[in-house]
Design an enzyme around this catalytic site. Structure first.
Site, PDB file in Angstrom:
ATOM      1  N   TYR A 187       0.823  -1.213   0.000  1.00  0.00           N
ATOM      2  CA  TYR A 187       0.000   0.000   0.000  1.00  0.00           C
ATOM      3  C   TYR A 187       0.854   1.259   0.000  1.00  0.00           C
ATOM      4  CZ  TYR A 187       1.298   0.485   4.867  1.00  0.00           C
ATOM      5  OH  TYR A 187       2.022   0.637   6.019  1.00  0.00           O
ATOM      6  N   PHE A 189       1.951   9.581   3.652  1.00  0.00           N
ATOM      7  CA  PHE A 189       2.275   9.428   5.072  1.00  0.00           C
ATOM      8  C   PHE A 189       2.853   8.056   5.394  1.00  0.00           C
ATOM      9  CE2 PHE A 189      -2.334   8.690   4.700  1.00  0.00           C
ATOM     10  CZ  PHE A 189      -2.439   7.412   5.223  1.00  0.00           C
ATOM     11  N   ASP A 190       2.673   7.069   4.507  1.00  0.00           N
ATOM     12  CA  ASP A 190       3.236   5.736   4.756  1.00  0.00           C
ATOM     13  C   ASP A 190       3.193   4.929   3.461  1.00  0.00           C
ATOM     14  OD1 ASP A 190       4.351   3.597   6.121  1.00  0.00           O
ATOM     15  OD2 ASP A 190       2.464   2.940   7.014  1.00  0.00           O
ATOM     16  N   ILE A 218      -7.747  -0.125  10.282  1.00  0.00           N
ATOM     17  CA  ILE A 218      -8.873   0.819  10.252  1.00  0.00           C
ATOM     18  C   ILE A 218     -10.058   0.200   9.500  1.00  0.00           C
ATOM     19  CG2 ILE A 218      -7.441   2.890  10.491  1.00  0.00           C
ATOM     20  CD1 ILE A 218      -7.647   3.277   7.450  1.00  0.00           C
ATOM     21  N   TYR A 252      -8.897   7.422  11.000  1.00  0.00           N
ATOM     22  CA  TYR A 252      -8.388   7.777  12.326  1.00  0.00           C
ATOM     23  C   TYR A 252      -9.253   8.806  13.039  1.00  0.00           C
ATOM     24  CZ  TYR A 252      -4.370   5.053  10.978  1.00  0.00           C
ATOM     25  OH  TYR A 252      -3.565   4.018  10.578  1.00  0.00           O
ATOM     26  N   PHE A 311      -5.651   5.330  -0.124  1.00  0.00           N
ATOM     27  CA  PHE A 311      -4.713   4.211  -0.161  1.00  0.00           C
ATOM     28  C   PHE A 311      -4.726   3.562  -1.542  1.00  0.00           C
ATOM     29  CE2 PHE A 311      -5.344   4.419   4.417  1.00  0.00           C
ATOM     30  CZ  PHE A 311      -4.064   4.168   4.899  1.00  0.00           C
TER      31      PHE A 311
END
Length: 158
Positions: free
Chosen positions: A65, A75-76, A95, A121, A138
């Site tokens: 991902y 962010f990731d 999540i 979140y 994502f």
């Protein structure tokens, strides 16, 4: 209270109400502009011709991902680490947007998930990279289900 005082009070209330309405309209317009969503959106970017392995609730899945915000900032990314993320689907280990958005996915399939804050979140966010109330995007790719890839190889062979 005199008539003049009542009139002034009513004018102040009307002005305050107008300010609140204007602020709400501005917030709504900026949310729409920024790409925020209120419901989970699932976009299939690639689906293999043959779907022999599919992700179901309770399956242990491996996913690559890249997570970003609506402004495009990443962010990731498991791609950057070269290590797909493994978890059990539907058990609340991730999540809600993932638990729902990856259901029925075929090994080899690629999906884009747009996840509203309530399924991500929430209002608290995940500081420092994910602000409160953030819509998450994502790009995902299902690598394996229960240790098996499309070719029947196990994760240890990847």
């Amino acid at each position: 209270m005199g008539k003049r005082q009542q009139q002034r009070r009513l004018v102040r209330l009307a002005v305050a109400a107008a300010v609140v309405v204007a602020a709400a309209l501005i917030l709504t317009a900026s949310a729409k502009k920024s790409g925020d969503v209120t419901e989970l959106q699932i976009g299939v970017k690639y689906k293999p011709e043959s779907c022999t392995l599919q992700a179901h609730k309770g399956d242990k899945i491996k996913v690559h991902y890249r997570g970003s915000l609506t402004d495009g900032s990443v962010f990731d990314s498991s791609y950057d680490r070269g290590d797909p993320f493994e978890f059990t689907l539907g058990n609340g280990q991730v999540i809600k947007g993932w638990d729902q958005g990856l259901l029925g996915m075929c090994v080899g399939e690629k999906r884009k998930l747009k996840i509203p804050a309530k399924m991500g979140y929430g209002e608290r966010g995940s500081p420092p990279k994910i602000p409160g109330g953030a819509t998450l995007i994502f790009d995902t790719e299902l690598i394996a289900v229960n240790g098996k890839t499309t070719g029947g190889a196990s994760n240890s062979e990847l």
